[in-house]
Design a protein around this motif. Structure first.
Motif, PDB file in Angstrom:
ATOM      1  N   LEU A   3      57.105 -79.314  27.281  1.00 48.60           N
ATOM      2  CA  LEU A   3      58.517 -79.553  27.585  1.00 48.60           C
ATOM      3  C   LEU A   3      58.658 -80.858  28.358  1.00 48.60           C
ATOM      4  O   LEU A   3      57.897 -81.116  29.295  1.00 48.60           O
ATOM      5  N   ARG A   4      59.638 -81.688  27.928  1.00 47.03           N
ATOM      6  CA  ARG A   4      59.948 -82.928  28.653  1.00 47.03           C
ATOM      7  C   ARG A   4      61.429 -82.978  28.980  1.00 47.03           C
ATOM      8  O   ARG A   4      62.278 -82.730  28.123  1.00 47.03           O
ATOM      9  N   TYR A   5      61.719 -83.323  30.234  1.00 48.65           N
ATOM     10  CA  TYR A   5      63.099 -83.538  30.663  1.00 48.65           C
ATOM     11  C   TYR A   5      63.334 -85.052  30.743  1.00 48.65           C
ATOM     12  O   TYR A   5      63.375 -85.636  31.825  1.00 48.65           O
ATOM     13  N   GLU A   6      63.477 -85.676  29.586  1.00 48.55           N
ATOM     14  CA  GLU A   6      63.546 -87.140  29.538  1.00 48.55           C
ATOM     15  C   GLU A   6      64.805 -87.705  30.186  1.00 48.55           C
ATOM     16  O   GLU A   6      64.804 -88.846  30.667  1.00 48.55           O
ATOM     17  N   ASP A   7      65.877 -86.933  30.183  1.00 48.74           N
ATOM     18  CA  ASP A   7      67.137 -87.401  30.769  1.00 48.74           C
ATOM     19  C   ASP A   7      67.543 -86.536  31.960  1.00 48.74           C
ATOM     20  O   ASP A   7      68.729 -86.375  32.255  1.00 48.74           O
ATOM     21  N   SER A   8      66.548 -86.003  32.642  1.00 48.41           N
ATOM     22  CA  SER A   8      66.828 -85.111  33.764  1.00 48.41           C
ATOM     23  C   SER A   8      67.606 -85.821  34.867  1.00 48.41           C
ATOM     24  O   SER A   8      67.370 -87.006  35.142  1.00 48.41           O
ATOM     25  N   PRO A   9      68.534 -85.106  35.512  1.00 50.72           N
ATOM     26  CA  PRO A   9      69.193 -85.685  36.685  1.00 50.72           C
ATOM     27  C   PRO A   9      68.210 -85.909  37.836  1.00 50.72           C
ATOM     28  O   PRO A   9      68.511 -86.657  38.767  1.00 50.72           O
ATOM     29  N   ILE A  10      67.042 -85.259  37.747  1.00 47.85           N
ATOM     30  CA  ILE A  10      65.979 -85.492  38.738  1.00 47.85           C
ATOM     31  C   ILE A  10      65.061 -86.568  38.167  1.00 47.85           C
ATOM     32  O   ILE A  10      64.237 -86.313  37.288  1.00 47.85           O
ATOM     33  N   GLU A  11      65.210 -87.768  38.640  1.00 47.70           N
ATOM     34  CA  GLU A  11      64.522 -88.919  38.046  1.00 47.70           C
ATOM     35  C   GLU A  11      63.008 -88.741  38.017  1.00 47.70           C
ATOM     36  O   GLU A  11      62.334 -89.164  37.065  1.00 47.70           O
ATOM     37  N   ALA A  12      62.450 -88.100  39.031  1.00 49.03           N
ATOM     38  CA  ALA A  12      60.996 -87.953  39.123  1.00 49.03           C
ATOM     39  C   ALA A  12      60.410 -87.113  37.995  1.00 49.03           C
ATOM     40  O   ALA A  12      59.205 -87.176  37.736  1.00 49.03           O
ATOM     41  N   LEU A  13      61.248 -86.335  37.292  1.00 49.73           N
ATOM     42  CA  LEU A  13      60.745 -85.474  36.219  1.00 49.73           C
ATOM     43  C   LEU A  13      60.739 -86.154  34.851  1.00 49.73           C
ATOM     44  O   LEU A  13      60.130 -85.638  33.908  1.00 49.73           O
ATOM     45  N   ARG A  14      61.382 -87.282  34.724  1.00 46.70           N
ATOM     46  CA  ARG A  14      61.652 -87.849  33.399  1.00 46.70           C
ATOM     47  C   ARG A  14      60.397 -88.269  32.640  1.00 46.70           C
ATOM     48  O   ARG A  14      60.380 -88.235  31.408  1.00 46.70           O
ATOM     49  N   ASP A  15      59.364 -88.687  33.335  1.00 49.98           N
ATOM     50  CA  ASP A  15      58.139 -89.133  32.670  1.00 49.98           C
ATOM     51  C   ASP A  15      57.002 -88.130  32.859  1.00 49.98           C
ATOM     52  O   ASP A  15      55.826 -88.496  32.850  1.00 49.98           O
ATOM     53  N   LEU A  16      57.380 -86.863  33.010  1.00 48.11           N
ATOM     54  CA  LEU A  16      56.389 -85.805  33.187  1.00 48.11           C
ATOM     55  C   LEU A  16      56.484 -84.803  32.034  1.00 48.11           C
ATOM     56  O   LEU A  16      57.519 -84.688  31.378  1.00 48.11           O
TER      57      LEU A  16
END
Length: 232
Positions: A70-83
């Motif tokens: 699972l990727r949150y590429e457009d997450s409101p939490i910026e730190a998650l976007r490249d994880l």
């Protein structure tokens, strides 16, 4: 982390994300993930806090885990976007250094301590004394009530019925379970034991404990209030 005997992700800088209050989840930097093993599912999964996530199937050496990445590429939490997050149970094995980890990642803020005690512990089920001991081991674990571990010789094992249930704890190891039968009533999986616990919990090896939430426990003659936990 492995699937089909192949390393899917390997990192020295994972992020620990608390998706639920009880334990964290690993998120891997994208560059430390074998992205060639990930195929988009065309499906998404939404989190109120993390946003819309894209699901991927993981394929490795003939093994396949649908929707396991699972990727949150457009997450409101910026730190998650490249994880990248992987579904724990969909993978074959997880390791911290060279030691396998079970159930979920270890919480760095979680502590387990086991102390010998001479407190008098008595366990009742439906008014029947099922266990009584003056030499318990007290296990203190972050976020949980004190667990009282008793020698089997101090337990009415004739009232216990072994079940097929087994659970894994990343701090204590694999537990086996018993139900308690009092008359015609069976209290399912209220007793457990770690036959071969992990090193940090060796002091409870072979001892048995009862869910404080489901039985009546007396400490030095004082009945303890049944705690409210996720196991109640």
């Amino acid at each position: 982390m492995y699937l089909g005997g192949e390393v899917v992700a390997d990192t020295t800088r994972p992020s620990l994300v608390w998706e639920v209050p009880y334990y964290p989840t690993y998120y891997f930097p994208l560059e430390d993930v074998r992205t060639d093993l990930l195929t988009p599912d065309g499906e998404t999964k939404r989190s109120p806090s993390r946003g819309e996530g894209r699901l991927f199937t993981v394929k490795a050496n003939g093994a396949q885990a649908a929707g396991a990445a699972l990727r949150y590429e457009d997450s409101p939490i910026e730190a998650l976007r490249d994880l990248v997050r992987f579904e724990w149970d969909a993978m074959d094995g997880w390791f911290e250094e060279d030691e396998e980890v079970f159930t979920h990642p270890r919480d760095p803020y979680h502590r387990v301590d086991v102390l010998a005690s001479s407190r008098h512990i008595r366990v009742e089920v439906d008014g029947v004394t099922v266990a009584e001991s003056a030499s318990p081991r007290l296990l203190f674990e972050t976020g949980l009530p004190v667990r009282y571990y008793l020698p089997k010789t101090h337990v009415r094992m004739d009232l216990l019925e072994r079940t097929d249930t087994a659970t894994h704890c990343p701090y204590k190891g694999e537990a086996e379970y018993w139900s308690v039968r009092v008359g015609d009533k069976v209290h399912t999986d209220v007793v457990w034991s770690y036959r071969l616990p992990l090193p940090e919990s060796q002091k409870v090896a072979g001892l048995v404990s009862f869910y404080n939430e489901k039985v009546d426990i007396y400490v030095d003659g004082v009945k303890q209030e049944r705690p409210k936990t996720q196991f109640a």
